[in-house]
Design an enzyme around this catalytic site. Structure first.
Site, short mmCIF file in Angstrom:
data_model
loop_
_atom_site.label_atom_id
_atom_site.label_comp_id
_atom_site.label_asym_id
_atom_site.label_seq_id
_atom_site.Cartn_x
_atom_site.Cartn_y
_atom_site.Cartn_z
N GLU A 44 -1.54 -7.68 5.88
CA GLU A 44 -1.31 -9.00 5.32
C GLU A 44 -2.31 -10.04 5.84
O GLU A 44 -2.63 -10.99 5.12
CB GLU A 44 0.13 -9.45 5.62
CG GLU A 44 1.20 -8.52 5.06
CD GLU A 44 1.31 -8.57 3.53
OE1 GLU A 44 0.62 -9.39 2.92
OE2 GLU A 44 2.08 -7.77 2.96
N GLU B 54 0.90 -14.40 1.07
CA GLU B 54 0.52 -13.33 2.00
C GLU B 54 0.72 -13.79 3.45
O GLU B 54 1.10 -12.98 4.30
CB GLU B 54 -0.94 -12.91 1.79
CG GLU B 54 -1.28 -12.44 0.37
CD GLU B 54 -0.67 -11.09 -0.03
OE1 GLU B 54 0.29 -10.65 0.60
OE2 GLU B 54 -1.18 -10.50 -1.00
N HIS C 185 4.17 -13.18 4.09
CA HIS C 185 4.41 -11.75 4.30
C HIS C 185 3.97 -11.34 5.70
O HIS C 185 4.60 -10.51 6.34
CB HIS C 185 3.66 -10.92 3.26
CG HIS C 185 4.16 -11.10 1.87
ND1 HIS C 185 3.60 -10.47 0.78
CD2 HIS C 185 5.19 -11.84 1.38
CE1 HIS C 185 4.25 -10.82 -0.31
NE2 HIS C 185 5.21 -11.66 0.02
N GLU D 236 -4.80 -4.80 -3.57
CA GLU D 236 -3.35 -4.76 -3.79
C GLU D 236 -2.89 -3.32 -4.00
O GLU D 236 -1.81 -2.93 -3.52
CB GLU D 236 -2.98 -5.63 -4.99
CG GLU D 236 -3.27 -7.12 -4.81
CD GLU D 236 -2.34 -7.79 -3.79
OE1 GLU D 236 -1.30 -7.20 -3.46
OE2 GLU D 236 -2.67 -8.90 -3.32
N GLU E 50 3.05 -6.54 -3.88
CA GLU E 50 1.67 -6.11 -4.12
C GLU E 50 1.50 -5.72 -5.58
O GLU E 50 0.44 -5.96 -6.17
CB GLU E 50 1.32 -4.91 -3.22
CG GLU E 50 1.69 -5.04 -1.75
CD GLU E 50 0.99 -6.15 -0.99
OE1 GLU E 50 0.43 -7.05 -1.62
OE2 GLU E 50 1.01 -6.14 0.25
N HIS F 14 1.23 -8.99 -7.48
CA HIS F 14 -0.08 -9.62 -7.29
C HIS F 14 -1.17 -8.88 -8.06
O HIS F 14 -2.07 -9.49 -8.62
CB HIS F 14 -0.44 -9.67 -5.81
CG HIS F 14 0.45 -10.57 -5.02
ND1 HIS F 14 0.57 -10.50 -3.65
CD2 HIS F 14 1.27 -11.57 -5.40
CE1 HIS F 14 1.42 -11.40 -3.23
NE2 HIS F 14 1.87 -12.07 -4.27
#
Lengths: 307, 307, 307, 307, 307, 307
Positions: A35, A65, A68, A151, A181, A184
Site C-alpha cells: 500500500e 491507499e 489501506h 492493481e 484493488e 481501482h
C-alpha cells in the site's frame, strides 16, 4: 491537504497474537506490491497531472491507499501486540524468548528485535522498501497502464495472503483490501480508454517496418504459434540471418577525430593481449604439483598426432 | 541455451564522441525502464511459466531484449570511445581534463572515473540498477499487464531520448528500439486476451459490496466526474462518514491471552506519558536567554483573560 | 482513515519555471530528511503506539507531514511545469533541448527524461528513497529522541534551500515548512519529557563500572577537555593500556565440541599459509622484465650485510 | 591515523557454537543501529568539524565504536566457529547439513552459504548495510541530537539481544556494549548543551506565526491533550478549515512564459481524458461472459428510476 | 545479437519438489556471486573492450553465463513446481498452507507469496540483486583480476550448495556449473598474463618510497611474519611513530581566501562549544529522581580530596 | 582494539577550496573502490580468519585502510572548507549561491545541501555506499584473489583522479594512497601463493570432462584465438550442437507427486492461453480510428493469396 480520522476505513478484528503471520502481512505494508508503493505511485502522479479528471481520480485513490496502509499496518500491530511486550519486558527466560523469536519459520526475528514489533517498511523478508518500486514516468498513456498492472499484482498478493491464514478477522479485512484493488483497476481502465488515442503511447509513431514484426528468437522444440505471433497479426521472422542486422551490416562505428584515434591506438597498444603467447599464470602457480603434472601430460597428449 | 552472433540486431553509426549523451543513454541500459530490466523481467517469467505458448513468447522477447541491451550498450561505448583513452592515457593537462569531465552538465564524471567510459548498469544519474525494478509475481493475468505497462514506459523514454539528440545514427538506432517496444506491447496484449477470463486477476472473486464502489476521498474545488467514477459504472460514495468504517465501528482489536494483557499493561505503565505535566525540555535548555524570556511572556499572555 | 482536501496547507506561488531549482527541492520530497521520510516515521510509530497521548500526537504530525509532502511536491511540479511539455511535445530542435536539459549543473536531466518532470521519490542527486532512512524501533524513549533529531535535521536542510533561491514564492512556502519543523521538535520534546524517567532508554540499567567512563581513544595534539569528558561528569581514562581489555585478557574464546575442534583443525590444515615460503606470485609474473630485475636487485641489496 | 592492538576492548567468552544466535548478533554489526553505522557517523562528523572540542570527542567515540565493532564481530565469529568448518569440510551427510542450516528459524543460511560463517555487513535478516543509515548533515545542533538519538536506539537493541540469550559470556559482553551507549549518550548531551543557543537549530529563525502552533490533524475518538499540545505551550488549532491554506487560498500557481503556456496547452489537448465518454476497456474484454452480463444488468439496474 | 535454443546447456533432473532448497539455489541466481552478476560483468566489459581477443573471450563467457543463469533458474522453477500451484489454487486448508510456507527454516515464504514460486532476482535471503555487485572499471589489468576472483568465489558458493543437497540431479547440474567456473578462471588467467606487463595495473608508476613498505599497524600478541611482510620482500615498518605522517607533520591544511576565512570564523563562533561550562542536559532532565541523586553524590565524591 | 592518533598517516596540503573536486574525491571515500570498502573488506575477513599469519596481515592492512579513509576524507573536508560556511552563514545573495552550487558540473549540490560540505559515504555521483560492494565469502583462496583484484581497481581509480587535478598537494597525497594499493596487492599475492595448493579454490575438484573446455559461444566475424582458448590449453568446442545439452537431452524435469500433478493441471487449465483465438485487445481499443483502419487493411492484405 490531508486530514485523518481515527476510525479505520475497515474494521480490524484479529483473533490472536501471531508474529509470524504479522511478518507475512508486511508484504502489503512495505513490500513492492504493498500500500505504501500504491499510495506513492498515485500521489506523485497526481501532483504532476494537468488533466483535471485524472488529477482528481489519482488523488482520490492515493488517499484511499493511505487509508489501506493504515488498515494493513494496524493488522500487523495487532498481530504483534502480544509478543511486543514479551521482549521489552523480558517476561520469560532468555532461552524461551530465543525459541519464540527464532521459531516462526520466517524473518519475524527482524521485526521483533529491530522494530520492536511495530510495522516496518520492509517486505516479509526484511528487504527495505525503496522508491525503485514506483514506476511513474509522467506520461498518462504509460502511467495508467502501470497503475492497471500494479492493481492486478496487488490483488494477487492479497489473494495469496488470504489463502495463508484462517484468522477470520484478518481474512475479512484482507478481503476488503483485495476487492478495492479490483475496483481501482476498473477505474484506471476507464481513465485510460477515455483518453483517445492512447496507443502507441506518447507522440512519436513507430517505424512501420518493425511495428508488426515478431522475431522468433528462441528456437527448438517448444516453438509455438498463437495470436501473439500469428500471421494475421504479425510478420513472423525466424532464422538467425533474418533477425540480425535487420538494417545494414550490424557493425558499430563512431567517427573519431584524429587526436582521439591516436590516443585510442596508444591505449590499445599499452593494453594489447598477445594471442601467440602461452604465459604461465597464477592458476598454474597455485596448483598442487600433482595437478600441474597431470595438466602437462594432458597438454602433451592433446598435441600428439594420434589425437 | 543462449548463443551470440557478433553482428548487432541493428547497426550503430555514431556521428561523434559525446560522453554527455552517452550518459543520457544509460537510462535505457541500466535504468528502470531499460533493456536489462526488460530482459530480466521476461526471462524470469519464462522460466516459471507452464503454458507452452506464453513460455515460448516470453523467451523470444527476453532474447530480443538482450540483443537490444547490446545495441544500446554499444551506443554508449561508441559515444565514449574518444574520451575513454583521454583519461587513461592522461593526454591533456590535468586542468583541461578536469574541465572536460566536469563540463557535461550531467553525471558523466561518474561514468568516466569509476567505469572508465564503459557502459555501466546505472541509470543516467548514476543510480545502481536493482531488481526492485522487476515486478514479476508469477501470475500471468498480472504479469502480462505488467509487461504491457513496461513496454509503454520504455517506449516513452526512448521517445524522450530521440527528442534530445541530433546525431542521425543514434536517432536511427533509438528509433528501431522504440518501435520494437510497440511491437512487444501488442504481442503481450494478444497473449493477455487469449487467456480467458483474465479479469479479475487470479482466482478469488472480489466482495461484491465493494467491487464497483468509487470513494471520493479527495474533496474540494477540482472534484470531477468521468467514466472512471460515473454513476453508470460505479457506485459513487462521497462524504467522510460514508467512507470510513464501511463495515463496522472502524476500531482495531486483538484477542490477547491474560499473560499478554498483563505484560502489555506493564509496558504501558513503564512508558506512560503524563498528560498533566508541563516538563522542562531539551529545547528549552537550548534556547538563548532572550528567546526563553519571550516564550515565557507569550505563554503568560496566552493565559491572560483578555485573549 | 485519511481524507484529502484540494486546498494546500500553504499556498504555493512560483515565480518562474526552473527545473534546476526543482531538482534541489527534491531533497525535501524524496531525500533522507524530506517529508516522505517524516510522514512514514511518525505514521509507523503511531500504528504501534499504545500510549493514547503519544499515539494521537504522532498521527497528528504524520498527517501534517503528508500535507507538507504535498506542498513541496507541488513546488517541484510548478517549477517543472514549463519544461515538462517542452520535452514531450519536442517543441525545439534536439540540440537545443539537449543543451537545456544538460545545462542546469545538476541532475535535472534524470527528472526530465525518466520522470517526465514529475516529482520523483529521490533526493536531489537522483538517489532512490529507501526505508533505511527511517529509524523507528518501537521504544518511545528512543523514538522520540529520533524524532527530535529528525526535525532538527529537516529544519537545517530547509534553511539551506531557502538560502539558495530568490524566488519569493518558493522562499515563502519553504519558510512555512521550516517553521513547522521547529514546532514539531518542541512537541516531541514535550512528549519525551512527559514520560519519566526516560533516561537511560529502555528498562535494563547500565553496568555502573562503565556508565560514566570517557575513553580518550584519539590522542595527540588536539586533545581537548570539556563538559563531555570533564572530571566532574566522567571518569576520564587515557592511555592504551587502561582502555583495552578493561575486564580481563581481551582474548576471544568459544567452547567447541571435540567434533568441531577436529573439523576446524582439518580446515586450518587445508588452508594454512606457509610463513617460511617465498612464493612466486601473479604480480611478479605480471611485471615488465625491467621492473622484475629492479626488484631482484633491490632484494639482493636488502640482504647485503651493509644494510 | 588509526592503530590496532590485538587485545579486544572487552573479553569475549562464548559458551558454545550457535549460528542462529550469531545471526541475531549481526543486528549490531551490520544493522542500522549497529557499530559500523555508529563509527561511520561520528568519524565523518569528526572530519568536517571545526570546533576543537567536538572534533576531539567525535574522534574519541568513533574510535571506540570501531573497537566495539570488533567485539561484536568477534562474538559472531566465535558463535559460527563450529559450524563454519562443517560446511566447508562437508563433514556430514548432505541431508544432515541441510537440516542444520535450514533449522535455525532465521536467516543463518545466508550467513553460512554466502559468507562462510564470517561476520557479514548485513542486519540479522540479511539486508545489506547502506549509508542511508547515517544521518549526519554537517550542522552540530542537528548532528549532536542525531547522535543522542542513535545512542538511545542502540541501547535498546542491545537490551533486546541480551533478553534473547542465556549464554553468560555473550550476555556479559553485550552488557558492556550496551552500557557504553549510555555513556556516549551522556557525552553527546553535554556537548550539545555546551553550545548555546542550540535551539532552534541553525541560523534562520522560524516564522513566529507558526512556531508554536499545534495542528490537530487527526480527529475523532482518541483525541488527547498533553504538554505537547497544551494551551500553555502551543496554540491549538483544530477543524479542517482552520488548518488548510493557513496563508491564502491554498492554490498552486506558476508564472509561465507564453511559449510555455502554448506548449502546455498542446500537451493537455493531446492527452485529455473525455469525461463524457464511456469507453470499453481491457478489464471488460477480460471478463468472463457471465461476469460481463452481470455487470451489464447491474448497470441497468443502477439507471432504473426506483434506485 | 543473442539467440536462444530451448535445450539447456546441461540437463536438469530434479528428484522432488523442495521450496526450501529452491530458495538456497537463489544464491547463484540472484545473489552476488550468481550467474546474473557474472553475465553482466563480462557482457559490460565486452562492450567497451577494444582488444579483439579479449572482446571475443568476454562475449563467449558472458553468453555461457547467461546459459548457466537459465540452468540454475530452471532448477529453482522445478523445485518450486509442486508448491507453486498449492498456493495459487488454495488446495489445502489455510492453516496447513501457512505451516508449509513457514516451515522451511528459511525465507521461502518470500519466494512463494511475492514471486509465486518463480525464480526471483534475489539472494537466498531475499536481498534484491543490485549492480553494486559488479566491479568492472574498464581497465583490463584490473578487470581480469576481478574476473579471476569472481570465478573463484562462485566456485566456492557452488561447492557449498553441493554439500547441502542429496538430490542427485541437482548435485549433478551444480557440479557442471561449479566446474565451468574453474574453466573460466583459467581462461581469464591466461588472458591476464598474455597482456604484458600487467603489474602494477594502469599506467602511472607508484612512488618508490612506499611501494615495498609493510606497515605493521596491528600490534600485540599474534604479530606474525611471512612472505607477505618478510624482509626479503618488503621494508617492514613497525611502531606508531614510524608509521604516522610518513612525509611531514601529518597535519591537514587548505589555503583559504580572506573572505572564506572570515566566514569560517563567523560559523565557528556561532557554533562554538564552551569547554568551561557544565550544562544541564536532556539526559539529566530524563533521569529518575533517584538516579539523579546518585549521580550528584557520585560527582561530589569524585571531587573530594581523598579520591 | 583500535586507537587513533591525531596526526594523519600522510600530510594533506590543499591549494584552494574546490567543492567540485571534493566531490570527485568522494569516489575513493564512499565509492565502491574506496577506502571504506577496503577497510570493511579486510576487517571482516580478519575477524573470521583462523590462520595466524593471514589474520595478522588482514588486520594490519584493514587498519591502514582506515587511516587512508581519514586521509581522503580530510582532503574532501579541506576542499569544502571555504564553501561550507558560505551556505550555512548565507553570506551571499541567494542567486549567487545558487549559481555557485549548481555550477560545478557535477553533483556537488548534494554534498553541500544534504551533507553541509562534510565527507559523505557516497560515490562521486551521490550513490549511497552499500555492503554489496564487499565480496568477502570466508574462503581464503577466493578472498585473497578478491583482495588482489580490489587493490588493482583502487589503484586505477586513484590514477584517474590524479590525472584530473593540478592541485599539487592533492596530487601528492593521492600519489601516496595509490602507491599503497600497489604495496597491498603485492602483500596479498604473497599470502595467496604461500597457501598451497590454492587452485582450484576450495576443496571439491571439478568434473574433468569440463574443466578444460572452452565454449565458443559468441560467433561470427571477430572470432579470435589466443592462449585463453588455444588448443594447447583448452579443448575448444564450437558450433551450437556441440555446446548445448552437453550431457543428455537438455530438458528439465522434476518428479512430482500425483497430488502436485493434479494441482498443476488445474492451474494450467485455469490460466491456459488459447492459441487459436484472435482476441480484441486493449491496444486495439486504444488506437485512433485511422490507425485501426490501416491495421485492418494490412491484415487483409497479408491474408490475400498474392502475398
Amino acid at each position: 491537504m490531508f486530514a485523518h480520522n481515527k476510525r479505520l476505513q475497515y474494521t480490524v478484528r484479529v483473533g490472536a497474537s501471531n508474529p509470524g503471520l504479522a511478518n507475512l502481512m508486511l508484504e502489503q505494508f512495505g513490500g513492492p506490491q504493498g500500500e505504501l508503493a500504491a499510495a506513492c505511485r498515485y500521489f506523485t502522479q497526481a501532483l504532476a497531472e494537468d488533466d483535471p479528471g485524472r488529477k482528481d481520480m489519482l488523488m482520490d485513490i492515493a488517499t484511499e491507499e493511505l487509508s489501506h496502509l493504515e488498515v494493513i499496518g494496524t493488522i500487523v500491530a495487532m498481530l504483534n501486540k502480544g509478543s511486543k511486550s514479551r521482549l521489552s519486558e523480558a517476561a520469560e527466560s532468555e532461552a524461551e524468548l530465543y525459541r519464540t523469536i527464532s521459531g516462526h519459520g520466517n524473518s519475524s526475528h527482524v521485526t521483533q528485535v529491530l522494530y520492536g514489533g511495530g510495522p516496518a517498511l520492509t517486505n516479509s523478508g526484511g528487504q527495505l522498501w525503496n522508491a525503485g518500486y514506483i514506476d511513474s514516468i509522467g506520461d498518462p498513456s504509460a502511467d495508467l497502464r502501470s497503475n492497471i498492472a500494479a492493481e492486478a499484482r496487488a490483488k494477487i498478493v492479497y489473494e495469496r495472503l488470504i489463502n495463508l491464514t484462517d484468522d477470520a478477522g484478518v481474512r475479512d479485512a484482507l478481503g476488503f483490501l483485495m476487492t478495492r484493488e479490483i475496483a481501482h483497476q476498473q477505474q484506471f481502465e476507464k481513465a485510460l480508454y477515455s483518453m483517445t488515442p492512447n496507443f502507441p503511447p506518447g507522440k512519436l509513431p513507430g517505424d512501420s517496418r518493425f511495428t508488426n514484426v515478431y522475431f522468433n528468437m528462441s528456437q527448438g522444440e517448444g516453438d509455438k504459434r498463437g495470436p501473439w505471433n500469428s500471421d494475421e497479426n504479425f510478420q513472423f521472422v525466424t532464422g538467425g540471418a533474418a533477425q540480425q542486422s535487420v538494417d545494414g551490416d550490424g557493425e558499430a562505428s563512431v567517427a573519431l577525430t584524429s587526436d582521439e584515434q591516436s590516443l585510442l591506438a596508444r591505449l590499445a597498444e599499452r593494453t594489447a593481449s598477445d594471442p601467440a603467447s602461452d604465459p604461465m599464470t597464477g592458476a598454474e602457480l597455485g596448483m598442487s604439483g600433482e595437478m600441474a603434472a597431470e595438466k602437462e601430460a594432458e597438454s602433451l597428449e592433446r598435441d600428439s598426432p594420434a589425437r
